[in-house]
Design a protein around this motif. Structure first.
Motif, mmCIF file in Angstrom:
data_model
loop_
_atom_site.group_PDB
_atom_site.id
_atom_site.type_symbol
_atom_site.label_atom_id
_atom_site.label_comp_id
_atom_site.label_asym_id
_atom_site.label_seq_id
_atom_site.Cartn_x
_atom_site.Cartn_y
_atom_site.Cartn_z
ATOM 1 N N GLY A 1 0.799 -1.210 0.000
ATOM 2 C CA GLY A 1 0.000 0.000 0.000
ATOM 3 C C GLY A 1 0.829 1.256 0.000
ATOM 4 O O GLY A 1 0.332 2.334 0.280
ATOM 5 N N PRO B 1 -0.139 3.305 -4.104
ATOM 6 C CA PRO B 1 -1.170 2.707 -4.959
ATOM 7 C C PRO B 1 -1.057 3.203 -6.388
ATOM 8 O O PRO B 1 -1.077 2.433 -7.305
ATOM 9 C CB PRO B 1 -2.483 3.153 -4.323
ATOM 10 C CG PRO B 1 -2.139 4.109 -3.261
ATOM 11 C CD PRO B 1 -0.709 3.995 -2.973
ATOM 12 N N PHE B 2 -0.924 4.509 -6.545
ATOM 13 C CA PHE B 2 -0.607 4.982 -7.880
ATOM 14 C C PHE B 2 0.407 6.097 -7.758
ATOM 15 O O PHE B 2 0.058 7.198 -7.389
ATOM 16 C CB PHE B 2 -1.823 5.472 -8.647
ATOM 17 C CG PHE B 2 -3.092 5.394 -7.864
ATOM 18 C CD1 PHE B 2 -3.933 4.340 -8.049
ATOM 19 C CD2 PHE B 2 -3.420 6.374 -6.953
ATOM 20 C CE1 PHE B 2 -5.100 4.259 -7.331
ATOM 21 C CE2 PHE B 2 -4.589 6.297 -6.239
ATOM 22 C CZ PHE B 2 -5.430 5.232 -6.427
ATOM 23 N N CYS B 3 1.599 5.786 -8.068
ATOM 24 C CA CYS B 3 2.664 6.765 -8.169
ATOM 25 C C CYS B 3 2.752 7.649 -6.929
ATOM 26 O O CYS B 3 3.029 8.818 -7.039
ATOM 27 C CB CYS B 3 2.475 7.651 -9.393
ATOM 28 S SG CYS B 3 1.724 6.814 -10.778
ATOM 29 N N GLY C 1 0.956 9.052 -3.221
ATOM 30 C CA GLY C 1 -0.211 9.900 -2.999
ATOM 31 C C GLY C 1 0.073 11.347 -3.360
ATOM 32 O O GLY C 1 0.875 12.012 -2.725
ATOM 33 N N ARG C 2 -0.548 11.813 -4.383
ATOM 34 C CA ARG C 2 -0.348 13.197 -4.791
ATOM 35 C C ARG C 2 -1.283 14.092 -4.015
ATOM 36 O O ARG C 2 -2.240 13.649 -3.419
ATOM 37 C CB ARG C 2 -0.647 13.350 -6.287
ATOM 38 C CG ARG C 2 0.345 12.684 -7.146
ATOM 39 C CD ARG C 2 1.657 13.388 -7.058
ATOM 40 N NE ARG C 2 2.753 12.496 -6.840
ATOM 41 C CZ ARG C 2 3.353 11.790 -7.805
ATOM 42 N NH1 ARG C 2 2.952 11.910 -9.011
ATOM 43 N NH2 ARG C 2 4.350 11.013 -7.527
ATOM 44 N N ALA D 1 -6.016 13.721 -10.326
ATOM 45 C CA ALA D 1 -7.259 13.812 -11.070
ATOM 46 C C ALA D 1 -7.883 12.440 -11.019
ATOM 47 O O ALA D 1 -7.317 11.476 -11.518
ATOM 48 C CB ALA D 1 -6.974 14.221 -12.504
#
Lengths: 397, 426
Positions: A330, A333-335, A337-338, A342
C-alpha cells in the motif's frame, strides 16, 4: 563468471523480469483478440504497421473468407436472437434508427446488424430476412464465390423492399479492391458502418452520470471543508499523544519515498547537465550562464547528498521496528499519494496511427531500459559484494 | 446538486441522524464495507466486529486490486499483513501489534486504525479509483507500472547448487526475445486501436470524445457483456454518490472518533515488548540508499570536473574585458535567472509537481487535428518527453555497463582461477 551464490540473485531478478514481460504479453494478446474480433480479422492475418494506400488487386474471396462469412452469419443470428430479448426494455428514438437502416439497405450489406444498438433490430422483422437470405445462399455456393456475392446482394434488396438501386454486388467488389491490405470482405463492416453506431441510451445516461460524479469528486477534493480537515488533524494528534509507540521521525514508507525523490533528482540533474554541456554558447553571456548553471547543479547535488546522509543516519539510529517488510504494501497505490490527483482519467490526444505507435514504442523502450538498468545494478552490487567478500577472506587468511 | 455544508455548527454533531448517516455513507463508499452496526459494536470493543474490520483493513492496505486470491487468504495471514503494513506506515499505537490474529478481540483498536488511515488520506476515493471501470482505451503516461515485477519474487530459486553462467546467458537471451515480442505485439495493437477509433468517429454522444473506444464497441457487439458493464457502471455510480455523501457528513464522524479514542486508556511507552515475528526479512534495507548515494557521488564528480573546466576557461576569457557597471548588472541578471531556473528544477522532485509528468491512466482519443484542451495531453508532447527520458536512461545504462566491466576486470585480477566469459556485445 560469478560465484554461485551471487548469480542466484541475478537469476531470481531475471526470472522476475521474464515474468513481468510474460504478464504484459498476455494482456496485450487479450486485447489484440478483442480488437481483431471487432474488426473481423481472421487470426492468421496480421495488419502491417503501415497499411499501404495502394489498393490490392481485386480478387475472389478465398475459402478462408467464406468460412469467416459463415461464422459471421451465425454470430449475426445469435445477436438478433439476443437483441430480441433486450428490445422490450430498450427505449429508442426513431430518427437515427430509420436513417441508418435505409443507408444500410441501400448499399446492400447485411452485416451491419450487429453493430447497431441493441433494442433496434429486434423490433423490425425485416432484419431477420436478410440474415436468412445470407444463410441460404452461403451453404450451396461454396465453389462460386462471385455468384454468391451477387445473390446476397439480390436477396438483400428484395428483402428490404425497393431502395435506391445501387448495384450492391458490384459496389461490393469495387469496395473490396481498394480496401487497405489484408482484410476479409466483411471487415469493411466496421469501416463502412462504424460511424453509424449508437450507444444504448441507458449506458449513455450512466456514463454521463459517472463522469459528472467523478468531476464532483475532484472538486470536493480541492475545496475540502476546513472544519473536516481541522477535525482530522486534531484526531491524528490525539492519536499520537495517546499512543505508546515511538514517535517515528520517518516511517519506512517515507524513507522509501524520499529515496525515490532523490533518485529522480539525480536523473533530472544529470539530464540538465547533459543539456548544458551539449549546448554551444553563442556569446559570453550564454557562456557565463552555462557556467553558473553547472556550478548551481553541483551545489544541488551536494545538497542531495547531504540529505541522503541525514536519511541514512536517521534510519540507522531508529530502534529497529519489529515490522520487517520487503516491500511495504500500500505504499504507492498509484505513483505515490499526490496532493490533487485527477480521479477520472484525462485525455491523451493523438492524430495518427504512426503517432500512437511511436508513443507506445517509446513507452515500452523506456520501460525496457528501466529493467535493463535494474539488472545491471544488481549485477554491479553482486560484483562489488564478491569483491568485498574475497577481500575479507584474503585479509583474514 | 449536492448540498455542501462548509460550516457545520457544533450543534449539528449532536443531531440524532447525522452520525448514523455518516457511518452509513462511509460503509457504502468502501468496497464490501462492513455494515454500520459493526462500527457501533467496535466502539464498545465487541468481539464479533473484529474479523470484519481485519478484512476491511486488509482490503484498504493491500496494494493489489482485490482479487479472489487475496480474499481467500486466511484471517491470520490477513491480520499479520495488516499489522506489518500499518507498522511500516508509522502507525503509532502499540496495542494493534499485540492483538491476537484470530479475530477474537480488538475491534476498537481496529476501528482506531481504520480512522487513522481515513484521516491521513482520501481512502474511499483511492479505492474507488483503483477499481474504476475503464470506459475508454487507456494508456498510462508515467512509468510506474510499465513492467513492474508481479509482487515479491517467488522464492522458488532456492539453493540449487552453483548456477551455470550459460543459464544466466540463456535467460538474458530469452528476456531479449520477449522484449522484441512485446514491441511487435504492441505495434499491432496500436494499429488496430487506431483503426477502430477511425471507423467509429462521430458516434459518441460526448462531443469531445467523438469516437468509440474498444470497450464501448465491444458492448455493442456483445449485448450481454454490455449489460454487465452497465451494471458495474451503475454500482460505481452508487459508490461515488456514497463517497460524496461521506465527504459532506464526515465532520460528525471525527467528533465521534475522538470520543472513541477517549474511551481507551492512554498507552504507556513500552520499550521492552517485542511484537510477533513477521515472516519475511527485509531484502536490502539500506541498499537502496547506498545506490542513490553512489549515483549522486558519480554525478558530483562529473559536474565538478565540468564546472572547473568552464570556470577556468571563463576566467581566462573574461579577465580580458572591462568590469564596467553594465557588466556587473548583466552578470547579476544572469545569476538571478539561473537561480530561478534551478529552483524550478528542484520543484520537480521536491513537490512532485511542476513540469512533471501527470500520472495515472489517460483515455486515448483520436483527433485529426490533434487539438487538446488545457488538461489534456498531446501525444507529440509526451513523445518528446519520452525521447529525452530514453536518452537519459541510455546514458545511465552505458555508464553502468562500463562500471560493471570495470568491476569485473578488478575481480579477474583479484580472484585466482576465475574464468571470465565476456558478455555478448550489445
Amino acid at each position: 563468471m560469478l560465484p554461485a551464490d551471487c548469480s542466484r540473485r541475478l537469476v531470481t531478478e531475471l526470472q522476475g523480469a521474464l515474468d513481468a514481460c510474460a504478464q504484459r504479453q498476455l494482456q496485450l494478446e487479450q486485447s489484440l483478440r478483442v480488437c481483431r474480433r471487432l474488426l473481423h480479422l481472421p487470426r492468421a492475418l496480421r495488419v502491417p504497421p503501415r497499411a499501404p494506400r495502394a489498393g490490392r488487386p481485386a480478387c475472389t474471396p478465398s475459402p478462408q473468407d467464406l468460412k469467416e462469412l459463415e461464422f459471421l452469419t451465425q454470430a449475426l443470428e445469435k445477436a438478433v436472437r439476443v437483441r430480441r430479448g433486450i428490445t422490450k426494455a430498450g427505449e429508442r428514438d426513431k430518427a437515427p434508427s430509420l436513417k441508418s437502416r435505409s443507408i444500410v439497405t441501400s448499399s446492400g450489406t447485411t452485416a451491419s446488424a450487429p453493430p447497431q444498438s441493441p433494442g433496434q433490430a429486434g423490433g423490425h422483422a425485416s432484419d431477420t430476412r436478410p440474415t436468412k437470405g445470407l444463410r441460404q445462399t452461403t451453404v450451396p455456393a461454396k465453389g462460386h464465390p462471385e455468384r454468391r456475392l451477387l445473390s446476397v446482394g439480390d436477396r438483400t434488396r428484395v428483402g428490404m423492399g425497393a431502395r435506391a438501386p445501387r448495384p450492391g454486388a458490384g459496389l461490393r467488389d469495387q469496395q473490396m479492391a481498394p480496401s487497405a491490405a489484408p482484410q476479409a470482405p466483411e471487415a469493411f463492416t466496421l469501416k463502412e458502418k462504424g460511424h453509424l453506431l449508437r450507444l444504448p441510451a441507458a449506458f449513455r445516461k450512466a456514463a454521463s452520470q459517472n463522469s459528472s460524479l467523478w468531476a464532483q469528486l475532484s472538486s470536493t477534493q480541492t475545496s475540502d471543508s476546513m472544519d473536516a480537515a481541522a477535525a482530522k488533524t486534531q484526531f491524528l494528534q490525539n492519536m499520537q499523544r495517546a499512543s505508546g509507540g515511538p514517535q517515528p521521525r520517518l516511517s519506512a514508507v517515507e524513507v522509501e519515498a524520499e529515496a525515490g525523490r532523490l533518485r529522480k533528482a539525480c536523473s533530472l540533474l544529470r539530464l540538465r547537465m547533459r543539456e548544458e554541456l551539449s549546448a554551444a554558447p553563442m556569446d559570453w553571456m550564454q557562456e557565463y550562464r552555462c557556467l553558473l548553471t553547472l556550478e548551481g547543479l553541483q551545489a544541488m547535488v551536494g545538497q542531495c547528498l547531504h540529505r541522503l546522509q541525514e536519511l541514512r543516519a536517521a534510519v540507522a539510529e531508529q530502534p529497529p521496528r519489529p515490522c520487517p517488510v520487503g516491500r511495504p504494501p500500500g505504499a504507492s497505490p498509484f505513483c505515490g499519494g499526490r496532493a490533487e490527483p485527477a480521479w477520472s482519467p484525462q485525455l491523451l490526444v493523438y492524430s495518427s496511427t504512426q503517432e500512437l505507435q511511436t508513443l507506445a514504442a517509446l513507452k515500452l523502450r523506456v520501460a525496457v531500459l528501466d529493467q535493463q538498468i535494474h539488472l545491471e545494478k544488481v549485477l554491479l552490487e553482486e560484483e562489488v559484494g564478491v569483491q568485498q567478500r574475497s577481500a575479507a577472506l584474503r585479509t583474514r587468511g | 446538486m449536492g448540498r455542501r455544508r462548509q460550516r457545520v455548527d457544533p450543534a449539528a454533531g449532536a443531531r440524532a441522524g447525522a452520525l448514523p448517516e455518516a457511518i452509513a455513507a462511509l460503509s457504502r463508499s468502501l468496497p464490501s464495507g462492513p455494515s454500520p452496526e459493526i462500527f457501533r459494536r467496535a466502539k464498545f470493543d465487541r468481539p464479533e466486529a473484529t474479523s470484519a474490520l481485519w478484512q476491511l483493513l486488509f482490503r484498504v492496505l493491500s496494494p493489489l486490486p482485490a482479487g479472489n486470491a487475496l480474499a481467500s487468504l486466511a484471517l491470520e495471514v490477513q491480520a499479520r499483513l495488516v499489522k506489518s503494513a500499518l507498522c511500516s506506515q508509522g502507525y503509532p499505537r502499540l496495542a494493534l501489534a499485540q492483538l491476537p490474529e484470530d479475530g477474537s478481540q480488538g475491534s476498537r483498536e481496529l476501528l482506531l486504525a481504520l480512522s487513522w488511515l481515513l484521516a491521513r488520506g482520501p481512502v474511499p476515493e483511492q479505492m474507488l479509483a483503483q477499481a474504476r471501470v475503464p470506459l475508454g482505451d487507456e494508456m498510462t503516461v508515467c512509468q510506474c507500472e510499465a513492467l513492474a515485477s508481479p509482487g515479491p519474487p517467488a522464492p522458488h530459486m532456492e539453493a540449487e547448487g552453483p548456477v551455470d553462467v550459460r543459464h544466466v546467458q540463456w535467460l538474458m537471451g530469452k528476456l531479449r526475445f520477449r522484449w522484441r515480442q512485446l514491441v511487435s505485439s504492441q505495434q499491432e495493437q496500436c494499429a488496430l486501436l487506431s483503426k477502430i477509433h477511425l471507423y467509429t468517429r462521430g458516434c459518441h454522444s460526448d462531443q469531445s470524445l467523438s469516437h468509440l473506444s474498444v470497450t464501448e464497441a465491444e458492448m455493442l457487439r456483445d449485448p450481454e457483456g454490455g449489460q454487465q458493464l452497465l451494471r458495474t457502471l451503475e454500482r460505481e455510480n452508487q459508490r461515488l454518490e456514497a463517497v460524496l455523501a461521506w465527504r459532506r457528513s464526515e465532520l460528525v464522524f471525527w467528533r465521534w472518533m475522538d470520543t472513541v479514542l477517549g474511551t481507551c486508556a492512554p498507552e504507556v511507552p513500552a520499550a521492552a515488548s517485542q511484537p510477533t515475528f513477521l515472516p519475511w526479512v527485509p531484502e536490502h534495507g539500506g541498499g537502496e540508499l547506498d545506490l542513490v548515494v553512489r549515483e549522486l557521488q558519480a554525478l558530483e564528480e562529473e559536474l565538478r570536473a565540468a564546472a572547473e573546466r568552464r570556470r577556468a576557461a571563463w576566467e581566462a576569457k573574461a579577465g580580458g574585458c572591462g568590469r564596467g557597471p553594465e557588466w556587473s548588472a548583466a552578470r547579476r541578471a544572469s545569476r538571478e535567472a539561473v537561480e530561478k531556473e534551478l529552483g524550478a528544477l528542484q520543484q520537480c522532485w521536491e513537490q512532485d509537481g511542476g513540469p512533471a509528468q501527470p500520472h495515472g491512466p489517460h483515455r486515448l482519443v483520436r483527433r485529426e487535428d490533434g487539438a487538446a484542451g488545457d488538461r489534456d495531453l498531446r501525444a507529440a508532447v509526451v513523445i518528446r518527453t519520452l525521447r529525452s527520458q530514453e536518452a537519459c536512461l541510455e546514458a545511465v545504462l552505458r555508464r553502468l555497463q562500463g562500471q560493471c566491466r570495470q568491476e569485473l576486470a578488478r575481480l579477474v585480477g583479484a580472484l585466482p582461477g576465475l574464468i571470465w566469459i565476456p558478455p555478448p556485445g550489445r
